[in-house]
Design an enzyme around this catalytic site. Structure first.
Site, short mmCIF file in Angstrom:
data_model
loop_
_atom_site.label_atom_id
_atom_site.label_comp_id
_atom_site.label_asym_id
_atom_site.label_seq_id
_atom_site.Cartn_x
_atom_site.Cartn_y
_atom_site.Cartn_z
N GLU A 114 39.90 122.34 36.54
CA GLU A 114 40.76 121.43 35.78
C GLU A 114 40.01 120.84 34.59
OE1 GLU A 114 41.81 118.34 38.56
OE2 GLU A 114 42.79 119.74 39.93
N LYS A 116 38.44 118.06 32.53
CA LYS A 116 38.05 116.70 32.93
C LYS A 116 38.51 115.75 31.82
CE LYS A 116 34.31 114.00 34.87
NZ LYS A 116 34.44 112.78 34.09
N ASP A 118 39.16 112.59 29.56
CA ASP A 118 38.33 111.45 29.22
C ASP A 118 39.22 110.22 29.07
OD1 ASP A 118 35.97 110.25 28.82
OD2 ASP A 118 35.58 111.09 26.84
N TYR A 229 45.96 114.38 39.46
CA TYR A 229 45.07 115.43 39.96
C TYR A 229 44.57 115.23 41.39
CZ TYR A 229 41.74 111.98 38.11
OH TYR A 229 41.08 110.83 37.82
N LYS A 317 29.99 119.31 32.91
CA LYS A 317 30.17 118.59 31.64
C LYS A 317 29.89 119.49 30.44
CE LYS A 317 30.57 114.33 31.75
NZ LYS A 317 29.89 113.21 32.27
N CYS A 411 14.36 89.08 4.34
CA CYS A 411 15.73 89.43 4.75
C CYS A 411 16.45 90.07 3.55
CB CYS A 411 16.47 88.17 5.20
SG CYS A 411 18.22 88.44 5.44
N CYS A 414 19.40 87.40 2.42
CA CYS A 414 19.16 86.07 1.84
C CYS A 414 17.76 85.92 1.25
CB CYS A 414 19.43 84.98 2.87
SG CYS A 414 18.17 84.91 4.15
N CYS A 429 15.47 87.34 10.72
CA CYS A 429 15.61 86.39 9.63
C CYS A 429 15.95 85.07 10.32
CB CYS A 429 16.76 86.82 8.72
SG CYS A 429 17.41 85.51 7.70
N CYS A 434 21.74 82.10 6.43
CA CYS A 434 21.82 83.46 5.88
C CYS A 434 23.26 83.97 6.00
CB CYS A 434 20.86 84.38 6.64
SG CYS A 434 21.11 86.12 6.25
S1 IVH Z 1 38.87 114.30 40.65
C1 IVH Z 1 37.00 113.06 44.36
N1 IVH Z 1 39.87 115.48 38.53
O1 IVH Z 1 36.29 111.83 36.47
C2 IVH Z 1 37.43 113.53 43.06
N2 IVH Z 1 38.60 113.50 38.22
O2 IVH Z 1 33.59 111.38 37.67
C3 IVH Z 1 37.49 112.47 42.08
N3 IVH Z 1 38.43 112.74 35.92
O3 IVH Z 1 36.89 108.84 38.20
C4 IVH Z 1 38.08 112.73 40.81
N4 IVH Z 1 39.63 114.37 35.03
O4 IVH Z 1 38.27 109.32 36.11
C5 IVH Z 1 39.14 114.45 39.00
N5 IVH Z 1 40.82 116.60 36.74
C6 IVH Z 1 40.11 115.58 37.21
C7 IVH Z 1 39.58 114.58 36.36
C8 IVH Z 1 38.82 113.56 36.92
C9 IVH Z 1 38.94 113.25 34.79
C10 IVH Z 1 37.58 111.54 35.99
C11 IVH Z 1 38.10 110.46 36.91
C12 IVH Z 1 37.01 110.18 37.90
C13 IVH Z 1 35.82 110.73 37.21
C14 IVH Z 1 34.81 111.17 38.24
#
Ligand code: IVH
Length: 669
Positions: A114, A116, A118, A229, A317, A411, A414, A429, A434
């Site tokens: 999936e 991840k 943000d 998710y 990541k 500075c 000033c 400073c 200032c």
């Molecule tokens: S699963 C036990 N799935 O990542 C599994 N997390 O580092 C827990 N996050 O707090 C999370 N996309 O905020 C999962 N597809 C995804 C995600 C996801 C983003 C974030 C989530 C979690 C953090 C964990």
């Protein structure tokens, strides 16, 4: 219409409108025209206006926001919301696959991969398909009750869609990520810039800030979305795979990211990672990697979890975004405490889709450690979409035109001599007059977590100080309309609004005022501790070092900083003038009251004689409690009015405490 009939029609309308919301927002595939949709909404609004006591908390009309809260209630997650272990290289991912296969004694293993997201993790609780509570992840064990705010997010269903094949669970705790789109973020920041409000650093911060609004009407205006998710407790249904669960989510109307895939083995996962990396920048939202999950729920259970993360999942990541550019100049910024900070000015370059023009170099030691010169070619990095950093200098590119940088002895703003305090890396400073410091102090004073003066943005503060209208924070309270109107980007309306928010700020809590004063080493947390112990500014003028040191968390450095702040004649005068202007200098007694019903859930049945249902709900919520719409084990009190309905019987069966209106009034008085 009879009450029963009204109720039935309301429920019908809610169900229908919610279905069309799902078609429109989640599927992006509406099946009725806007006009038809508006008609349905109007009918519901009219019914609710005529019969407010029958209005459902989960009505789509509530998506515009509810009355503001004083504090968020606390929610305990029935199953902790864990975090994920991180991997940064293919090797680590392969090791993960090998480890998991070894633990399960299998040769091949299927995964779900999936994006991840943000954003911010949240939990949504549905009882018999009805959304009853939503919370932040918090520390994983307890989070904040942000139900009202989540209700405003159109992709969060208020009612799950029932499907003949997959029954709706009696209790479903869904987990997902609330995020802001890149476009939405840009638009929001542009608006904020125009209003002189502080900008959000990235979509994630903007989403977090939007979700933590006590006034859900503000959240309602923010471009927030959700992808689901995971789950906490699920009652009444079992899944055999994670994928099957996601499929069920979709059938119930919960939004699931279309990019999620089943991968037959880890090689497929890795190939998909590279695909995601390629399309990353073209996605309408930010992702910072991929989450790899073992598909079989049975395997997930067998693997279990370690300290704070499951053994069956891994976050792979993305590498930080790096780019090469040159340093055109190094300038020196002066902050509100007088600290001088060197900042590199780059030949502008796009890093991961964002233009970067400057980055802090922190201090002289850092510059020397990294051996940075003006004119150098450098690699810069934006890790996790935050503030850019200079990673290293490409020395091969030096051609003799590069110059060393040295922190100035005076500075830059000033001209006062700069002082280097023993044991501190940053030079300062120490001229409190200032202009750079004055500007910094004023911005800090008006900032959101301090006195929260809306409209007091960067460019306005610049003008106020440059035009000598404001020399210290007390001057803010003596500004007049005539002084403000002629300023750039002002006008009568904004000037009036600003004066109004300045006026409003006079009533802020003591802890905010203490923080706003900008006493060195006294941040938000210490301000709160100080305000709790010494209940007024006057008491701080006479406090002794010993008394301060007796307080947990206050050490010698903080104590001496507080003493010298309140001894300083200039500060004394500023505080005198703040007082004169009517700024509250004491802890108001009411401040501690809310949250009397923190974490308690109420349910009502029958008519109340002293107030309407919605008034009762408001009272409960203002005191930190919440109101459920149907009977469940989580309800703490059932409040029984005249002619109670079937809820009473059910509540008795579940052993819920039943109270009458008189007892309820006592609890909220
Ligand atoms: S699963 C036990 N799935 O990542 C599994 N997390 O580092 C827990 N996050 O707090 C999370 N996309 O905020 C999962 N597809 C995804 C995600 C996801 C983003 C974030 C989530 C979690 C953090 C964990």
């Amino acid at each position: 219409m009879r009450e029963e009939e009204v109720k039935r029609r309301m429920k019908e309308l809610i169900k229908e409108i919610e279905y069309h919301n799902y078609r429109y927002y989640t599927l992006d595939d509406p099946v009725i025209s806007d006009a038809q949709y508006d008609r349905l909404m109007r009918e519901l609004e009219e019914l609710e206006k005529k019969y407010p006591e029958l209005a459902e908390p989960n009505s789509p009309t509530k998506r515009v926001g509810a009355p503001p809260l004083e504090v968020f209630g606390i929610v305990t997650h029935s199953i902790p919301m864990l975090s994920l272990s991180n991997a940064y290289s293919e090797n680590e991912v392969i090791e993960f696959d090998e480890r998991v296969k070894r633990l399960l004694s299998v040769n091949s293993l299927e995964y779900v991969a999936e994006p991840k997201m943000d954003g911010l993790a949240v939990e949504l609780v549905y009882i018999n398909g009805e959304f009853i509570q939503g919370s932040t992840r918090g520390d994983g064990f307890t989070g904040e009750d942000i139900t009202q705010n989540l209700r405003t997010i159109k992709t969060i269903p208020l009612l799950l869609i029932s499907d003949d094949k997959i029954k709706i669970p009696s209790r479903l705790e869904v987990r997902g990520e609330v995020y802001m789109t890149r476009d939405g973020f840009k638009r929001l920041n542009k608006e904020r810039e125009e209003k002189g409000e502080p900008l959000f650093a990235n979509p994630r911060n903007a989403a977090a800030g939007s979700l933590r609004q006590l006034d859900s009407k503000i959240t309602a205006k923010r471009p927030l979305y959700i992808y689901c998710y995971g789950v906490g407790i699920v009652e009444g249904i079992e899944f055999s795979t994670h994928w099957e669960m996601l499929e069920a989510f979709k059938k119930w109307g919960l939004r699931v990211n279309e990019l999620i895939r089943v991968c037959k083995n880890i090689e497929e996962v890795i190939a998909f990672y590279h695909e995601l990396e390629k399309i990353r920048e073209s996605l309408p939202y930010e992702i910072d990697g991929m989450v790899i999950k073992v598909n079989s729920i049975d395997f997930q259970k067998r693997l279990g979890e370690k300290a704070r993360s499951p053994r069956w999942a891994l976050a792979y990541k993305f590498k930080a975004h790096q780019e090469t550019t040159t340093i055109k100049d190094i300038i020196v910024q002066v902050g509100r405490t007088g600290a001088l900070t060197p900042v590199a000015i780059f030949e502008p370059v796009r890093v991961g889709g964002v233009e970067v023009k400057r980055a802090t170099l922190h201090n002289q030691d850092e510059i020397e450690k990294k051996d940075i010169m003006i004119g150098d070619t450098v690699i810069i990095e934006r890790a996790g979409d935050v503030i850019p950093e200079v990673v290293k200098v490409i020395k091969e590119k030096r051609d003799g035109t590069q110059r060393r940088f040295k922190m100035p002895d005076n500075c830059p703003i000033c001209g006062s001599p700069v002082i280097r305090i023993k044991g501190e890396v940053v030079p300062r400073c120490i001229n409190i007059a200032c202009p750079a410091q004055i500007k910094g102090r004023i911005r800090h004073f008006g900032s959101r977590n301090a006195m929260d003066i809306e409209g007091l943005g960067v460019s306005l503060v610049e003008q106020l100080v440059d035009k000598k209208l404001v020399k210290d924070v007390a001057d803010l309270y003596f500004l007049t309309l005539d002084q403000l109107v002629p300023l750039e980007r002002m006008g009568e309306k904004s000037a009036k609004n600003l004066l109004e928010s300045i006026e409003k700020s006079k009533k802020r809590e003591l802890k905010r005022l203490i923080y706003a004063l900008g006493i060195r080493h006294v941040g938000e947390h210490l301000s709160e501790i100080i305000a709790k112990k010494w209940k007024s500014i006057d008491q701080l003028f006479t406090v002794t070092e010993e008394e301060l040191l007796e307080t947990p968390e206050i050490g010698p450095e903080v104590a001496s900083s507080i003493i010298s702040f309140f001894k300083n004649e200039t500060n004394k005068k500023v505080i005198e003038r703040l007082k004169e202007a009517g700024v509250s200098m004491k802890e108001e007694e009411e401040e501690e009251k809310p949250a009397k019903l923190k974490g308690l859930i109420f349910l009502f049945t029958g008519a109340l004689s002293n107030m309407t249902r919605s008034e009762a709900k408001e009272r409960v919520e203002a005191l930190g409690g919440s109101v459920a719409s149907s009977v469940s084990k989580r309800v703490n009190y059932l409040v029984v009015g005249a002619e109670p309905g079937s809820k009473l019987e059910k509540a008795k069966e579940l052993g819920i405490t039943v109270i009458d209106e008189k007892e309820f009034l006592k609890m909220i008085s």
